[in-house]
Enzyme design. Sequence first.
Site, PDB file in Angstrom:
ATOM      1  N   ASN A  31      -0.963  14.591  75.585  1.00 28.08           N
ATOM      2  CA  ASN A  31      -0.038  15.212  74.625  1.00 28.08           C
ATOM      3  C   ASN A  31       1.391  15.293  75.157  1.00 28.08           C
ATOM      4  OD1 ASN A  31      -0.219  17.322  76.422  1.00 28.08           O
ATOM      5  ND2 ASN A  31      -1.468  18.638  75.123  1.00 28.08           N
ATOM      6  N   ARG A  91       5.378  26.672  80.518  1.00 28.99           N
ATOM      7  CA  ARG A  91       4.518  27.860  80.571  1.00 28.99           C
ATOM      8  C   ARG A  91       5.383  29.112  80.500  1.00 28.99           C
ATOM      9  NH1 ARG A  91       1.260  24.980  79.049  1.00 28.99           N
ATOM     10  NH2 ARG A  91      -0.774  24.447  79.936  1.00 28.99           N
ATOM     11  N   GLN A 104      -1.583  34.597  76.232  1.00 33.00           N
ATOM     12  CA  GLN A 104      -1.798  33.941  74.938  1.00 33.00           C
ATOM     13  C   GLN A 104      -3.178  34.255  74.406  1.00 33.00           C
ATOM     14  OE1 GLN A 104       1.245  30.173  75.467  1.00 33.00           O
ATOM     15  NE2 GLN A 104      -0.891  29.738  75.179  1.00 33.00           N
ATOM     16  N   HIS A 147       1.765  28.472  70.510  1.00 32.28           N
ATOM     17  CA  HIS A 147       1.622  27.314  71.411  1.00 32.28           C
ATOM     18  C   HIS A 147       1.032  26.117  70.644  1.00 32.28           C
ATOM     19  CE1 HIS A 147       0.358  26.009  75.751  1.00 32.28           C
ATOM     20  NE2 HIS A 147       0.892  25.020  75.066  1.00 32.28           N
TER      21      HIS A 147
HETATM   22  P1  NDP Z   1       3.995  16.135  85.381  1.00 32.30           P
HETATM   23  O1  NDP Z   1       3.074  16.474  86.492  1.00 32.30           O
HETATM   24  O2  NDP Z   1       4.074  14.736  84.899  1.00 32.30           O
HETATM   25  O3  NDP Z   1       5.478  16.594  85.734  1.00 32.30           O
HETATM   26  C1  NDP Z   1       5.770  17.806  86.339  1.00 32.30           C
HETATM   27  C2  NDP Z   1       7.017  17.639  87.174  1.00 32.30           C
HETATM   28  O4  NDP Z   1       7.352  18.896  87.741  1.00 32.30           O
HETATM   29  C3  NDP Z   1       6.805  16.670  88.315  1.00 32.30           C
HETATM   30  O5  NDP Z   1       7.615  15.533  88.094  1.00 32.30           O
HETATM   31  C4  NDP Z   1       7.180  17.446  89.569  1.00 32.30           C
HETATM   32  O6  NDP Z   1       8.015  16.653  90.373  1.00 32.30           O
HETATM   33  C5  NDP Z   1       7.940  18.649  89.001  1.00 32.30           C
HETATM   34  N1  NDP Z   1       7.804  19.851  89.821  1.00 32.30           N
HETATM   35  C6  NDP Z   1       6.681  20.420  90.312  1.00 32.30           C
HETATM   36  N2  NDP Z   1       6.980  21.514  91.015  1.00 32.30           N
HETATM   37  C7  NDP Z   1       8.333  21.651  90.962  1.00 32.30           C
HETATM   38  C8  NDP Z   1       9.236  22.596  91.497  1.00 32.30           C
HETATM   39  N3  NDP Z   1       8.812  23.610  92.258  1.00 32.30           N
HETATM   40  N4  NDP Z   1      10.559  22.450  91.230  1.00 32.30           N
HETATM   41  C9  NDP Z   1      11.003  21.400  90.488  1.00 32.30           C
HETATM   42  N5  NDP Z   1      10.179  20.472  89.959  1.00 32.30           N
HETATM   43  C10 NDP Z   1       8.858  20.608  90.197  1.00 32.30           C
HETATM   44  O7  NDP Z   1       3.591  17.111  84.186  1.00 32.30           O
HETATM   45  P2  NDP Z   1       3.893  16.969  82.642  1.00 32.30           P
HETATM   46  O8  NDP Z   1       5.280  16.503  82.452  1.00 32.30           O
HETATM   47  O9  NDP Z   1       2.800  16.226  81.967  1.00 32.30           O
HETATM   48  O10 NDP Z   1       3.736  18.487  82.204  1.00 32.30           O
HETATM   49  C11 NDP Z   1       4.544  19.506  82.783  1.00 32.30           C
HETATM   50  C12 NDP Z   1       4.005  20.854  82.346  1.00 32.30           C
HETATM   51  O11 NDP Z   1       4.199  21.017  80.945  1.00 32.30           O
HETATM   52  C13 NDP Z   1       2.491  21.027  82.545  1.00 32.30           C
HETATM   53  O12 NDP Z   1       2.181  21.431  83.848  1.00 32.30           O
HETATM   54  C14 NDP Z   1       2.162  22.099  81.542  1.00 32.30           C
HETATM   55  O13 NDP Z   1       2.325  23.378  82.127  1.00 32.30           O
HETATM   56  C15 NDP Z   1       3.214  21.914  80.458  1.00 32.30           C
HETATM   57  N6  NDP Z   1       2.619  21.367  79.235  1.00 32.30           N
HETATM   58  C16 NDP Z   1       2.764  22.082  78.071  1.00 32.30           C
HETATM   59  C17 NDP Z   1       2.201  21.644  76.902  1.00 32.30           C
HETATM   60  C18 NDP Z   1       2.398  22.383  75.628  1.00 32.30           C
HETATM   61  O14 NDP Z   1       1.606  22.197  74.699  1.00 32.30           O
HETATM   62  N7  NDP Z   1       3.432  23.204  75.511  1.00 32.30           N
HETATM   63  C19 NDP Z   1       1.360  20.428  76.863  1.00 32.30           C
HETATM   64  C20 NDP Z   1       1.379  19.681  78.111  1.00 32.30           C
HETATM   65  C21 NDP Z   1       1.940  20.175  79.255  1.00 32.30           C
HETATM   66  P3  NDP Z   1       8.111  16.872  91.952  1.00 32.30           P
HETATM   67  O15 NDP Z   1       6.704  16.822  92.465  1.00 32.30           O
HETATM   68  O16 NDP Z   1       8.986  15.770  92.405  1.00 32.30           O
HETATM   69  O17 NDP Z   1       8.748  18.220  92.150  1.00 32.30           O
END
Ligand code: NDP
Length: 386
Positions: free
Chosen positions: A148, A286, A315, A334
């Site tokens: 998604n 989140r 939620q 959500h």
């Molecule tokens: P990804 O894992 O593809 O991307 C997450 C990114 O966050 C990574 O590129 C990572 O890069 C970065 N990251 C992690 N920790 C940190 C930090 N401390 N500071 C800065 N950057 C950070 O996940 P998605 O893009 O697929 O999804 C992201 C989030 O979106 C999910 O974890 C979920 O919580 C939320 N989500 C919400 C949905 C909704 O319905 N609203 C549906 C799907 C997801 P790096 O490791 O280089 O830091």
Amino acid sequence: MSKILCVLYPDPSTGYPPQYARDDIPVISSYPDGQTLPTPRGTPGFKRGALVGCVSGELGLRGYLESHGHEFVVTSDKDGSNSAFERNLADAHVVISQPFYPAYLTPERIAKARNLKLALTAGIGSDHVDLRSASERGITVAEQTFSNSISVAEHVVMSVLALVRNYLPSHDYAVSGGWNIADCVSRSYDLEGMHFGTIGAGRIGLAVLRRLKPFGVHLHYNQRHRLPQDIEAELGLTYHDTPQSIAKACDVLNLQVPLYPKTRHMFDDAMFALMKRGAYLINCARGDLCDRDAVVRAMESGRLAGYAGDVWFPQPAPSDHPWRHMPHQGMTPHISGSSLSAQARYAAGTLEILQCFLENRPIRPEYLIVDGGRLAGVGAKSYGLS
Ligand code: NDP
């Protein structure tokens, strides 16, 4: 034989099935990075485009599970010690839950779930499971990576435009019979020329950057690892090595990082104080990435001109949650990752993971968050346990 306990959101208030607005959904052949779509064996037990994320939809799983002799319990009664979820947890082997309506698997609940082997997220984002306890207990945690992501990216782009253009209040004037142009436009700006940034440029964050590029905005991002140089060059990205740096630079900021101890309350009073007066914040990642009351203070003081997103904590959000009533917000329940299009993908992915688990085949690494007592697969890349 296994017991599969599944928590889904309640059926539509108008009854199930709903009357659908369209007859089909487009066929997507692969995800943007080349990852293949879910590949369950056999035909999934649902029609693509059907509402399968609610209790009566059952993610289309009942036929497969019952024909293989498994017990399948579906409920939306998930909170409190007398809930159907807690009553069924003690002997469940698999728990399925969606982030939209999470069955929180706390350390206490994990301790009670003595048979639990698999916590399966139907969707993306497994922070409703205490990942440390799951690791310690050897429970596998898996989700349908990419299922998604584009759905959420589209919701983020919609939210950016809705806030900056002051769409929602203007729509309300139209519905209520008004023609208050001055009231509508007093808070309406063009996005063009603004500085837009995302904290987290993973699957969703990068898709948002790509979609906003044609709007003529300056694009920024922050995450721990830099994107490949060719992507930075293609999109003209400015990299920030801290969330504080990007917060200072942007007019519109998007949060797209996973929730884990280090990212909880990333946005607090100190962070909002760094932002430009009149900045906009979008959070479809989140709710707990932000300090709830600091958001309200930033909105009431005018530090933020708008806040939008679809994620809350807990939620469902209680009816008196202050984000429901603060000014200039574009919150929804959500929903961004549970469009009918997304449901077809994550329901098929849930079936694929269940089949792997129940038939003793490996689950794809890109679906794993915790496995073998530690963060694994995509979970090892994106989450931390502290
Ligand atoms: P990804 O894992 O593809 O991307 C997450 C990114 O966050 C990574 O590129 C990572 O890069 C970065 N990251 C992690 N920790 C940190 C930090 N401390 N500071 C800065 N950057 C950070 O996940 P998605 O893009 O697929 O999804 C992201 C989030 O979106 C999910 O974890 C979920 O919580 C939320 N989500 C919400 C949905 C909704 O319905 N609203 C549906 C799907 C997801 P790096 O490791 O280089 O830091």
